[in-house]
Scaffold this motif. Structure first.
Motif: not given
Ligand code: GDP
Ligand code: ZN
Length: 291
Positions: A89-97, A126-142
């Protein structure tokens, strides 16, 4: 006048503050040259206790550009860590990422996706959506900037970091949690600069400790990509990098050509559609328009 070396710790239009040998100097540049940025190591000519002139910048480890309607401006130099802040929240923009990760790859800078506002229940999807980036090798910290920024500390150690992301995601909250007394520390010189007329682009480098620094550029949403070449874009997509050179045409636009290795991988599911669309949009943006 004596020559010495220092680092730009604040840039503000055409004025810069340089820290050198334990002193800070209010600096101008020679002539019209203003392509220096916060984080740059520079040679300065000291004029008196408070003022100096920047002669030249030393070799840069990296450069980040600000996205600007009319031209591309340098926002920070020698950054080693990009922290892309995103929240449910607010609605994230995946394009920007996606675009931020391209800027990081192109600048050879290590990106981390910082999922803020973990206290909100919407974070799970959101974390489910970001799993794509984790699979690509990017670090995700919550984390939750309002509760505890400790998960960030190991990622900041030994780095020169910068926060970027949509407004409302929590960049200033994170910055304030990391630098509670930052405004007091930068002192009077910055107040003098702030009263100047060039208030659009500014950035300040803060020392978190002796080896870790944070460049704060309030309101930084996106880095510029205009300095990139369309033909080189696939290098900046980790999942496309192994396919470089495998399309039938060397100048393939990965859109309509037969035997395109990237489109084939997308059809088989090995490359996610949204990533191919990002590649295609960026290719269009960066290709010189045909008459
Ligand atoms: P910026 O525009 O990215 O700098 O975002 P701000 O730091 O101004 O934060 C935007 C809003 O999100 C503010 O109302 C903050 O109080 C709120 N916020 C920041 N961090 C958190 C968090 O961890 N949890 C929740 N629930 N709200 C937060
Ligand atoms: Zn292709």
């Amino acid at each position: 006048m004596t020559g010495q070396t220092g680092q730009i710790i604040r840039s503000h239009g055409r004025r810069f503050i340089v820290e050198s040998e334990g002193q800070v100097y209010d600096c101008t540049t020679r002539g019209k040259r203003v392509d220096f940025a916060c984080g740059d190591w520079v040679d300065i000519l000291v004029q008196n206790k408070e003022q100096a002139v920047i002669e030249r910048s030393q070799e840069r480890r990296s450069l980040l550009y600000r996205q600007d309607d009319w031209k591309t401006k340098v926002i920070a130099a020698n950054v080693t860590r990009i922290l892309f802040v995103i929240a449910a929240v607010p609605s994230p923009n995946e394009e920007l990422l996606g675009r931020c990760l391209i800027a990081a790859e192109a600048g050879d800078i290590d990106p981390v996706i910082v999922v803020n506002k973990a206290d909100l229940p919407e974070t799970a999807s959101l974390l489910l959506k970001l799993d794509l980036y984790r699979r690509l090798g990017y670090q995700v910290v919550t984390l939750s900037a309002k509760q505890d920024v400790a998960p960030l500390l190991p990622l900041l150690q030994g780095q020169t970091s910068v926060f970027v992301g949509q407004s409302g995601m929590g960049k200033s909250t994170l910055t304030n949690a990391l630098l509670p007394d930052a405004n007091a520390r930068i002192g009077d010189i910055s107040t003098a600069l702030d009263s100047g007329r060039h208030t659009t682009t500014h950035a300040t480098l803060y020392h978190l400790n002796a080896d870790s620094h944070l460049i704060d550029s309030p309101g930084l949403q996106e880095f510029g990509l205009k300095h990139l070449k369309a033909a080189e874009l696939t290098r900046y997509f980790p999942e496309m990098r192994p396919l470089i050179g495998q399309c039938r045409f060397h100048n393939c636009s990965h859109r309509v050509e037969p035997n395109c290795a990237i489109m084939t991988a997308c059809e088989s599911g090995a490359i996610v559609k949204s990533r191919l669309s990002l590649l295609q949009r960026l290719t269009d943006e960066l290709s010189p328009s045909k008459p």
